[in-house]
Design a protein around this motif. Structure first.
Motif, PDB file in Angstrom:
ATOM      1  N   LYS A 127       4.255  -4.308 -29.409  1.00 14.54           N
ATOM      2  CA  LYS A 127       5.511  -4.269 -29.658  1.00 14.54           C
ATOM      3  C   LYS A 127       6.216  -5.364 -29.400  1.00 14.54           C
ATOM      4  N   GLU A 128       5.832  -6.581 -28.995  1.00 14.90           N
ATOM      5  CA  GLU A 128       6.437  -7.794 -29.028  1.00 14.90           C
ATOM      6  C   GLU A 128       6.805  -8.493 -30.188  1.00 14.90           C
ATOM      7  N   TYR A 129       5.587  -8.260 -31.122  1.00 18.01           N
ATOM      8  CA  TYR A 129       5.659  -8.692 -32.285  1.00 18.01           C
ATOM      9  C   TYR A 129       6.549  -7.758 -33.190  1.00 18.01           C
ATOM     10  N   ILE A 130       6.485  -6.618 -32.855  1.00 22.21           N
ATOM     11  CA  ILE A 130       7.327  -5.801 -33.701  1.00 22.21           C
ATOM     12  C   ILE A 130       8.953  -5.702 -33.488  1.00 22.21           C
TER      13      ILE A 130
ATOM     14  N   GLY B 178       8.098   2.159 -26.215  1.00 20.56           N
ATOM     15  CA  GLY B 178       9.181   2.581 -27.496  1.00 20.56           C
ATOM     16  C   GLY B 178      10.571   2.148 -27.389  1.00 20.56           C
ATOM     17  N   TYR B 179      10.796   1.812 -26.060  1.00 14.95           N
ATOM     18  CA  TYR B 179      12.268   1.361 -25.608  1.00 14.95           C
ATOM     19  C   TYR B 179      12.655   0.327 -26.503  1.00 14.95           C
ATOM     20  N   HIS B 180      11.855  -0.645 -26.529  1.00 20.76           N
ATOM     21  CA  HIS B 180      12.371  -2.109 -26.938  1.00 20.76           C
ATOM     22  C   HIS B 180      12.336  -1.936 -28.573  1.00 20.76           C
ATOM     23  N   ILE B 181      11.627  -0.974 -29.117  1.00 12.78           N
ATOM     24  CA  ILE B 181      11.665  -0.609 -30.607  1.00 12.78           C
ATOM     25  C   ILE B 181      12.913   0.137 -31.001  1.00 12.78           C
ATOM     26  N   ARG B 182      13.376   1.012 -30.185  1.00 15.50           N
ATOM     27  CA  ARG B 182      14.617   1.611 -30.211  1.00 15.50           C
ATOM     28  C   ARG B 182      15.737   0.957 -30.085  1.00 15.50           C
ATOM     29  N   GLU B 183      15.717  -0.011 -29.093  1.00 14.43           N
ATOM     30  CA  GLU B 183      16.642  -1.121 -28.536  1.00 14.43           C
ATOM     31  C   GLU B 183      16.785  -2.219 -30.159  1.00 14.43           C
ATOM     32  N   ALA B 184      15.832  -2.349 -30.822  1.00 14.97           N
ATOM     33  CA  ALA B 184      15.711  -3.088 -31.914  1.00 14.97           C
ATOM     34  C   ALA B 184      16.571  -2.545 -33.229  1.00 14.97           C
TER      35      ALA B 184
ATOM     36  N   ASP C 208       0.910  -1.305   0.154  1.00 15.66           N
ATOM     37  CA  ASP C 208       0.042   0.101   0.068  1.00 15.66           C
ATOM     38  C   ASP C 208       0.915   1.275  -0.034  1.00 15.66           C
ATOM     39  N   GLN C 209       1.945   1.027   0.186  1.00 13.52           N
ATOM     40  CA  GLN C 209       2.986   2.234   0.353  1.00 13.52           C
ATOM     41  C   GLN C 209       3.881   2.182  -1.055  1.00 13.52           C
ATOM     42  N   VAL C 210       4.237   1.060  -1.474  1.00 17.62           N
ATOM     43  CA  VAL C 210       5.289   1.030  -2.611  1.00 17.62           C
ATOM     44  C   VAL C 210       4.646   0.754  -3.838  1.00 17.62           C
ATOM     45  N   SER C 211       5.014   1.703  -5.181  1.00 21.31           N
ATOM     46  CA  SER C 211       4.345   1.551  -6.376  1.00 21.31           C
ATOM     47  C   SER C 211       5.164   0.530  -6.912  1.00 21.31           C
ATOM     48  N   THR C 212       4.749  -0.669  -7.665  1.00 20.89           N
ATOM     49  CA  THR C 212       5.361  -1.572  -8.521  1.00 20.89           C
ATOM     50  C   THR C 212       5.074  -1.523  -9.961  1.00 20.89           C
ATOM     51  N   SER C 213       6.296  -1.676 -10.902  1.00 19.78           N
ATOM     52  CA  SER C 213       6.182  -1.880 -12.114  1.00 19.78           C
ATOM     53  C   SER C 213       6.728  -2.901 -12.682  1.00 19.78           C
ATOM     54  N   MET C 214       5.741  -3.894 -13.267  1.00 18.81           N
ATOM     55  CA  MET C 214       6.196  -5.160 -13.718  1.00 18.81           C
ATOM     56  C   MET C 214       6.501  -5.485 -15.163  1.00 18.81           C
ATOM     57  N   THR C 215       7.475  -5.900 -15.513  1.00 16.10           N
ATOM     58  CA  THR C 215       7.817  -5.988 -16.851  1.00 16.10           C
ATOM     59  C   THR C 215       7.552  -7.220 -17.389  1.00 16.10           C
ATOM     60  N   ILE C 216       6.413  -7.272 -17.709  1.00 20.04           N
ATOM     61  CA  ILE C 216       5.912  -8.670 -18.189  1.00 20.04           C
ATOM     62  C   ILE C 216       4.614  -8.340 -19.576  1.00 20.04           C
ATOM     63  N   ASN C 217       4.767  -9.184 -20.256  1.00 14.55           N
ATOM     64  CA  ASN C 217       3.915  -8.925 -21.458  1.00 14.55           C
ATOM     65  C   ASN C 217       2.648 -10.092 -21.416  1.00 14.55           C
ATOM     66  N   ALA C 218       3.420 -11.018 -22.334  1.00 11.91           N
ATOM     67  CA  ALA C 218       2.315 -12.035 -22.694  1.00 11.91           C
ATOM     68  C   ALA C 218       1.407 -12.660 -21.432  1.00 11.91           C
ATOM     69  N   PRO C 219       2.122 -13.078 -20.362  1.00 18.35           N
ATOM     70  CA  PRO C 219       1.426 -13.529 -19.311  1.00 18.35           C
ATOM     71  C   PRO C 219       1.159 -12.486 -18.192  1.00 18.35           C
ATOM     72  N   ALA C 220       1.131 -11.267 -18.550  1.00 17.37           N
ATOM     73  CA  ALA C 220       0.823 -10.041 -17.404  1.00 17.37           C
ATOM     74  C   ALA C 220      -0.376 -10.217 -16.853  1.00 17.37           C
ATOM     75  N   ALA C 221      -1.547 -10.634 -17.241  1.00 18.53           N
ATOM     76  CA  ALA C 221      -2.552 -10.814 -16.543  1.00 18.53           C
ATOM     77  C   ALA C 221      -2.261 -12.096 -15.141  1.00 18.53           C
TER      78      ALA C 221
END
Lengths: 137, 531, 312
Positions: B174-177, B214-220, B131-144
């Motif tokens: 962006k995964e497909y891209i 766009g991060y990954h698009i640039r990395e690619a 309830d005090q920390v915000s969390t970002s999870m870098t996950i795509n296909a299984p994000a749900a």
């Protein structure tokens, strides 16, 4: 008929970073080689079988996921079992220095890290491919 | 007239830069083109006070080994002043495989933390108040699935879902891209995403349901203009999909967020972020008819460019990262990850990650960059570049439209070919020396690398496998089977998938089992590669 | 590997032998002709299926699906996937096997056209024979997706599948370009997309209004190669065409045509090689023709005359 170097560029394991493998494939093609691309998410068995079927001179393995010490020796082992110990194996991607030494010990001819000069890669392949091929016809 | 050092001067994207920008390049219509921060079209920033009100979140991406190892790293970072968590998962987790799957061999815990079940998730957030920390999870296909696990862990801590703050990346297009960590084909993947939009708008209202990247698009290998254009095009596709799924745009658009790269060319990057805000505001208000101003504001996280870092002379990467981080701050980012200097060699060591964090802290406290909003606003050069990038993006939008939209363009390989070409051009520029890379093609050195490198602990993998085996033995197998059966039914139909996924994770069905059901029902995607 | 061991291995179905043999034949290495002579008596069993169509219609995915359908019947399939050689460098990127599953019962070989036009490489016919001789049946040949110009695959395959997809725009174009005449079966792939039914109807209409009605009317099969829809139907259509070929005598006629074409091609190649070997002064002749000192026909007569002289 002309003899062209045949190279399989492989992406074993789950890693999806294909920028490097595609840039190198293009460079090898521009250098006159025939480059077969394995596609992503291949198992070591699939990579070894493809190397066999395509009768490649060179196998280029690209890995950015840290799984190289598991996957690369497995591929090389399988190649030997299938009768292709003469394939020139090179590895590209994120490979820490000491792991690179271990890979060479396992049969990898050279490791090319990020930012490797494409011309250097092409030259290395040209110079070292086909050394191990037995041809007694 | 003087002579110049080179025959042309270009950004890292290959954009030509003039010798001098002047009043003719300036902005004539302040209210229409720029306006103040916090006011449409938000070119100068999304909040009135910007960093004077609140600094950007310092959110270092981290994760490796088994859950307990990453938990220790998170607590270290929080103790050192990090203000939000960012979770990196390992490849098996990213691809929907449990740690004990044959394809996971050699990959468990390597590029991120291994999470196969709710049990692992509980350990991952042990001692961290959700309830005090915000969390970002870098996950795509299984994000749900990971989101459901997070909600379940919070519940156990007594934190209700409507108090949760965080983000899931959840950007499958962006995964497909570019990043290629897809599992299922596009259409069912979009369905999962819109189910998440709908579920969160009702039950987890503070959650950023997507981080359009766009991060990954640039990395690619893309250019800055392509990064901007393709990201926003994806964004528009998601808004379209949400509306087609029956949601009103203002119901979910305020929770859309973005994720950009911060590459080397300072002015081009700042212009890119400003153009992004202006473009998105107009698209949301004028094209999609959004009325809530929060739907118009493009909020974004930034990560400095991994692809720009070198294995040679790695300490120089600290300098690159600093310039890139400065660009992100001058560009008004809401949250920032700075790469560690050893990025091109291995996962970051504790030492390297601390230096990266300190970089942000120096920018925040010592550089003065946070003292005023959009300090480069009005610069002839930056305004000209902002306009150029905007025009470039609009041209791309038209081309994508002409191809029939983002999905059709992906199938036609449009984005992938543009990126592959840009990557190749860039490599050629480096090879020819047109693009200088310190330590690589100029100012090379021979010194061996002396910084400490993080090595992965094999014992962590053992621990994870044992825990997973134990879980499989001790959980209620009947409950798991029932939950999976219900999930299969929901997947084959049109019901929202979040409730059955939640039920399944709480019954300790594994990530691999849940993904397996989706693989069966939705199929797997194989790409057509372009070079 | 010794040549005799190689031949023996190939005839037993050994993958390594087959792979090496293909390379030998492709590069016309020493021993290649002996190899081909030894293998030839063991050929003629395999069904040869050609798959052609414009880039992007899903040929590779379809070939993969088809191979899976055949594997299901216990077959041992061979796939030859051809991609274009770069005219600038002479190299090639061969990316078809990316879309294909790997299976012990499937052997996939990628070939570059090496400058040959028509969608195949010069060695393709020989490679097909090697696969045939090693027990692969069917052998599926995927051509470069030119989709328009005359394709060589008709000189090589018993059954030609032309793959189209909705939204490729040029169905009518394809008719004009001669694709219609070579198709034994049409596959409308990506049939889950909008416009698939219209594409199928357009094809049926073109078949209805064709000036000459052949004995076999190519069926139009709807497929979604990505998820396997329609692949069994496609395989069934191919089987029906095979039956038609045998029962109508068409198979014999086509086989005769293929052999004839092959003999002529081999003869032409061999003769050219011999004539040119006997005439090191080709460049000189080129210079004379260029300068209008000789015309091309006389130049050829010169070459032939020299070759004859060389013999006597």
């Amino acid at each position: 008929m002309e003899r062209r170097l045949r190279v399989l560029m492989a992406k074993p394991g789950l890693d999806g970073h294909d920028r490097g493998v595609k840039v190198v494939a293009r460079a090898l093609r521009d250098a006159g080689m025939e480059v077969i691309y394995s596609g992503l998410h291949r198992t070591p068995e699939e990579v070894a079988q493809a190397s066999l079927e395509e009768d490649v001179d060179v196998l280029g393995i690209s890995l950015h996921s840290g799984a190289h010490l598991t996957l690369v020796p497995r591929i090389i082992g399988r190649l030997r079992e299938l009768g292709r110990r003469d394939v020139l194996v090179v590895v590209g991607g994120i490979i820490p220095g000491e792991d690179g030494l271990k890979l060479k010990g396992a049969g990898v001819a050279e490791v090319f890290g990020p930012g490797s000069d494409l011309d250097v890669i092409v030259e290395f392949i040209r110079e070292n491919a086909g050394r191990g091929r037995e041809r007694d016809l | 007239m003087g002579t110049e050092r080179k025959s042309g001067f270009y950004t890292v994207s290959g954009r030509p830069i003039k010798r001098l920008y002047g009043p003719a390049d300036g902005v004539r219509d302040y209210a229409g083109q720029l306006n103040d921060p916090g006011v449409f079209p938000f070119t100068r920033g999304v909040h009135t006070t910007m960093y004077r009100g609140r600094l950007w979140t310092m959110r270092q991406f981290a994760g490796f080994g088994a859950a307990e190892d990453s938990n220790a790293r998170y607590r270290y970072l929080l103790a050192n002043g990090q203000t939000g968590l960012s979770v990196a998962f390992d490849m098996p987790t990213i691809m929907g495989y449990d740690s004990d799957h044959p394809r996971a061999e050699g990959e468990v815990g390597k590029v991120g933390v291994a999470v196969s079940s709710l049990k692992d998730m509980e350990i991952l957030f042990e001692g961290i108040p959700l309830d005090q920390v915000s969390t970002s999870m870098t996950i795509n296909a299984p994000a749900a699935i990971l989101l459901a696990m997070y909600i379940a862990v919070a519940e156990r801590q007594g934190v209700p879902p409507d108090k949760l703050n965080g983000t899931i990346q959840n950007d499958i297009l962006k995964e497909y891209i570019a990043q290629k960590s897809y599992i299922f084909p596009p259409r069912p993947s979009l369905r999962i995403i819109t189910d998440i939009f709908a579920y969160c708008s009702r039950h987890v209202p503070r959650w950023n349901t997507i981080s359009i990247s766009g991060y990954h698009i640039r990395e690619a290998g893309s250019t800055a203009g392509q990064e901007l254009a393709f990201t926003l095009a994806d964004g528009m596709a998601y808004v379209q999909a949400g509306m087609e799924a029956g949601l009103r745009v203002d119901e979910f658009a305020p929770r859309l967020s973005f994720f950009f790269n911060a590459h080397n060319d300072l002015f081009e990057e700042v212009a890119k972020y400003r153009a992004a805000r202006r473009l998105w505001a107009r698209v949301m208000r004028d094209r999609f008819g959004a009325r809530d101003p929060r739907s118009w504001t493009l909020r974004f996280h930034t990560q400095t460019a991994g692809c720009s870092l070198t294995a040679q002379q790695p300490e120089v990467n600290v300098v690159r990262t600093t310039v890139q981080a400065l660009a992100a701050v001058l560009g008004g980012t809401q949250s920032l990850h700075t790469n560690s200097m050893d990025e091109a060699l291995a996962l970051p060591s504790e030492y390297a990650v601390r230096v990266a964090l300190r970089t942000q802290q120096v920018l925040a406290e010592e550089s003065g960059a946070a003292n005023t909003a959009d300090p480069l606003g009005g610069s002839y050069c930056v305004e000209a570049l902002t306009d150029e990038l905007e025009a470039e993006a609009e041209a791309y939008f038209a081309r994508v439209e002409g191809l029939g939209g983002v999905l059709a363009a992906i199938e036609a390989g449009f984005f992938q070919q543009e990126i592959a070409d840009a990557a190749y051009q860039y490599q050629r520029r480096v090879q020819s020396g047109t693009q200088g890379l310190v330590g690589v093609n100029i100012y090379q050195g021979d010194e061996p690398v002396t910084i400490p490198i993080h090595t992965v602990d094999e014992a962590a993998v053992e621990r994870q496998l044992r825990r997973l085996a134990e879980l499989r033995r001790t959980r209620d197998a009947g409950a798991v089977q029932r939950a999976l059966a219900e999930l299969r039914q929901a997947a084959a139909g049109t019901a929202n998938l979040m409730p059955p996924i939640l039920a399944a994770v709480k019954a300790y069905a594994t990530l691999g089992e849940i993904s397996g059901v989706f693989r069966e029902v939705f199929g797997e995607y194989r790409e057509r590669p372009l070079f | 590997m010794q040549l005799t061991a190689l031949i023996a291995g190939l005839l037993c179905g050994d993958k390594l032998s087959l792979a090496r043999a293909i390379t030998m034949v492709e590069n016309r290495e020493t021993g290649a002709v002996t190899l081909l002579k030894s293998v030839y008596p063991h050929t003629g069993r395999a069904r040869v299926i050609g798959v052609t169509g414009a880039p992007g219609v899903g040929k590779s995915t379809l070939v993969d699906g088809l191979a899976q359908a055949y594997t299901g019947t216990g077959a041992s399939t061979g796939i030859v996937a051809v991609d274009p050689t770069s005219p600038f460098s002479g190299g090639a990127i061969l990316g078809d096997r990316v879309r294909m599953r790997q299976d012990p019962s499937v052997f996939i070989r990628s070939l570059a056209t090496r400058g040959q036009l028509g969608g195949l490489s010069r060695a393709t016919a020989d490679v097909v024979k090697l696969m045939d001789g090693s027990g692969r049946d069917p052998v599926i040949v995927e051509t470069v997706g030119a989709g328009q110009s005359e394709v060589d695959v008709v000189k090589l395959a018993h059954t030609v599948v032309v793959v189209v997809a909705p939204g490729q725009g040029d169905e009518v174009q394809a008719a004009k370009a001669g694709i219609m005449e070579i198709a034994d079966v049409f596959a409308v792939n990506k049939a889950d997309r909008e416009g698939a039914d219209r594409t199928a109807r357009e094809l049926e209409l073109m078949l209805d209004t064709a000036p000459v009605k052949p004995a076999w009317r190519p069926p139009v099969v709807m497929t979604v190669a990505r998820d396997g829809t329609g692949l069994q139907e496609l395989r069934a259509a191919l089987d029906r065409h095979r039956e038609f070929l045998t029962s109508s005598g068409e198979l014999q006629r086509r086989a005769r045509q293929l052999v004839r074409a092959e003999l002529l091609s081999a003869l032409t190649q061999e003769l050219s090689a011999r004539v040119l070997a006997a005439s090191p002064a080709l460049d000189e002749l080129v210079g004379k023709v260029l300068a209008r000192q000789l015309d091309p026909h006389t130049a050829v007569e010169c070459l032939l005359a020299r070759a004859d002289q060389g013999k006597s």
